[in-house]
Scaffold this motif. Structure first.
Motif, mmCIF file in Angstrom:
data_model
loop_
_atom_site.group_PDB
_atom_site.id
_atom_site.type_symbol
_atom_site.label_atom_id
_atom_site.label_comp_id
_atom_site.label_asym_id
_atom_site.label_seq_id
_atom_site.Cartn_x
_atom_site.Cartn_y
_atom_site.Cartn_z
ATOM 1 N N TRP A 70 0.820 -1.212 0.000
ATOM 2 C CA TRP A 70 0.000 0.000 0.000
ATOM 3 C C TRP A 70 0.848 1.254 0.000
ATOM 4 O O TRP A 70 0.470 2.281 -0.594
ATOM 5 C CB TRP A 70 -0.959 -0.005 1.196
ATOM 6 N N THR A 99 -13.833 1.468 -1.338
ATOM 7 C CA THR A 99 -13.105 0.214 -1.145
ATOM 8 C C THR A 99 -13.764 -0.639 -0.061
ATOM 9 O O THR A 99 -13.712 -1.865 -0.117
ATOM 10 C CB THR A 99 -11.635 0.471 -0.779
ATOM 11 N N ASN A 115 -6.055 2.124 -4.899
ATOM 12 C CA ASN A 115 -5.395 0.854 -4.564
ATOM 13 C C ASN A 115 -4.765 0.926 -3.180
ATOM 14 O O ASN A 115 -4.778 -0.058 -2.433
ATOM 15 C CB ASN A 115 -4.335 0.518 -5.618
ATOM 16 N N ALA A 116 -4.212 2.103 -2.842
ATOM 17 C CA ALA A 116 -3.613 2.270 -1.516
ATOM 18 C C ALA A 116 -4.688 2.200 -0.431
ATOM 19 O O ALA A 116 -4.490 1.566 0.616
ATOM 20 C CB ALA A 116 -2.869 3.609 -1.445
ATOM 21 N N LEU A 159 -5.754 -1.252 0.530
ATOM 22 C CA LEU A 159 -4.800 -2.070 1.273
ATOM 23 C C LEU A 159 -4.365 -1.464 2.600
ATOM 24 O O LEU A 159 -3.931 -2.180 3.507
ATOM 25 C CB LEU A 159 -3.544 -2.313 0.408
ATOM 26 N N GLY A 160 -4.461 -0.129 2.733
ATOM 27 C CA GLY A 160 -3.962 0.537 3.933
ATOM 28 C C GLY A 160 -5.042 1.301 4.678
ATOM 29 O O GLY A 160 -6.195 1.358 4.255
ATOM 30 N N VAL A 181 -2.727 6.591 4.479
ATOM 31 C CA VAL A 181 -2.653 6.751 3.027
ATOM 32 C C VAL A 181 -2.826 8.215 2.645
ATOM 33 O O VAL A 181 -2.075 8.752 1.822
ATOM 34 C CB VAL A 181 -3.738 5.889 2.332
#
Length: 288
Positions: free
Chosen positions: A2, A167, A233-234, A237-238, A243
């Motif tokens: 991430w 997300t 995308n970050a 995942l984070g 982020v």
């Protein structure tokens, strides 16, 4: 992984900021240029969405995507306007405050507890902003574009939270971006068409032609598109605050540009204020 996406987002958004600053000094129509920025994102997103077979699973996902489009419309318009009327270094620092607002909103809306380190980060950031305000003689009657930088920060933080929400809904990235860029480009097109007749009587012969303005926006839009893909995308995942804080480091790229390329002179107070604000953002980042 991430953190790689977050750093890529910071790099692409930093490049976007530099291009926004440059285009803000050109004799072109801001709405048409930004329409091009969003239109190229829409074309890439809808094409990728179709190729990958992505789709919207619920009306909630559609609502989040459209809200992202409105937030991006406001944020990008405010950022570009800020660069056109204010000092680039000041606008970049103020527009780099989404982590501050993200953590505050999370505290107010979701009762997320503020740690001592986060409170310290807030205090340092506000100290830096006060020094910057004092060094630039900013007041309610002489804002010097500061209001646009703060508005951009608020809207970008709104987008960060919506991006994280998309997300959490497991929404397909390019389906979300199709709505965001599509709605954003529509809003800029409406704004341009609404004022087009008025502008034609005011713009000098040296103004950029419409095709060139729109094409320039599409080139700039590649950095915006890449940044959005990276940050979503970050977020997937984070953690949201971390982020957002790392992505906000794009201000370092813009500040380097203002110093080395634009040769903006920094007073001692400005250097202290900018450094203090950046340290505050770093403290917030480390507190996540």
């Amino acid at each position: 992984m991430w953190i790689v996406f977050a750093l890529l987002a910071a790099t692409f958004f930093g490049a976007r900021g530099i291009l926004y600053q440059w285009t803000s000094r050109q004799n072109l129509n801001r709405d048409l240029m930004l329409c091009g920025v969003f239109y190229v994102g829409f074309i890439i997103s809808v094409s990728t969405m179709y190729i990958l077979g992505q789709e919207w699973q619920s009306w909630t996902e559609v609502g989040v995507g459209l809200a992202l489009g409105f937030g991006s419309f406001m944020a990008n318009a405010a950022l570009h306007k800020g660069f056109s009327v204010g000092k680039a270094s000041l606008i970049s620092v103020l527009s780099g405050l989404p982590p501050l607002f993200v953590v505050l909103f999370a505290f107010l809306l979701w009762d997320e507890t503020l740690t001592t380190q986060q409170m310290m980060g807030f205090a340092v950031i506000f100290s830096g902003l006060y020094i910057i305000r004092y060094s630039n003689d900013i007041s309610l009657s002489n804002l010097q574009g500061a209001q646009w930088g703060l508005l951009a920060a608020l809207c970008f933080s709104f987008n960060d939270m919506l991006g994280k929400q998309s997300t959490r809904l497991d929404a397909d990235i390019f389906a979300t971006l199709t709505l965001m860029f599509g709605f954003g480009s529509l809003l800029f097109a409406i704004s341009w068409l609404k004022n087009r007749s008025k502008l034609k009587t005011k713009i000098a012969d040296t103004a950029w032609p419409e095709w060139k303005t729109f094409g320039c926006g599409m080139v700039v839009g590649l950095t915006n598109m890449a940044g959005m893909v990276a940050i979503l995308n970050a977020f997937a995942l984070g953690t949201t605050g971390l982020v957002s804080a790392i992505a906000a480091m794009n201000i370092l790229i813009i500040l380097l540009y203002t110093r080395l390329v634009l040769k903006e002179p920094f007073t001692r107070q400005e250097v202290i204020g900018i450094t203090t604000a950046v340290i505050g953002i770093l403290i917030l980042r480390l507190s996540q």
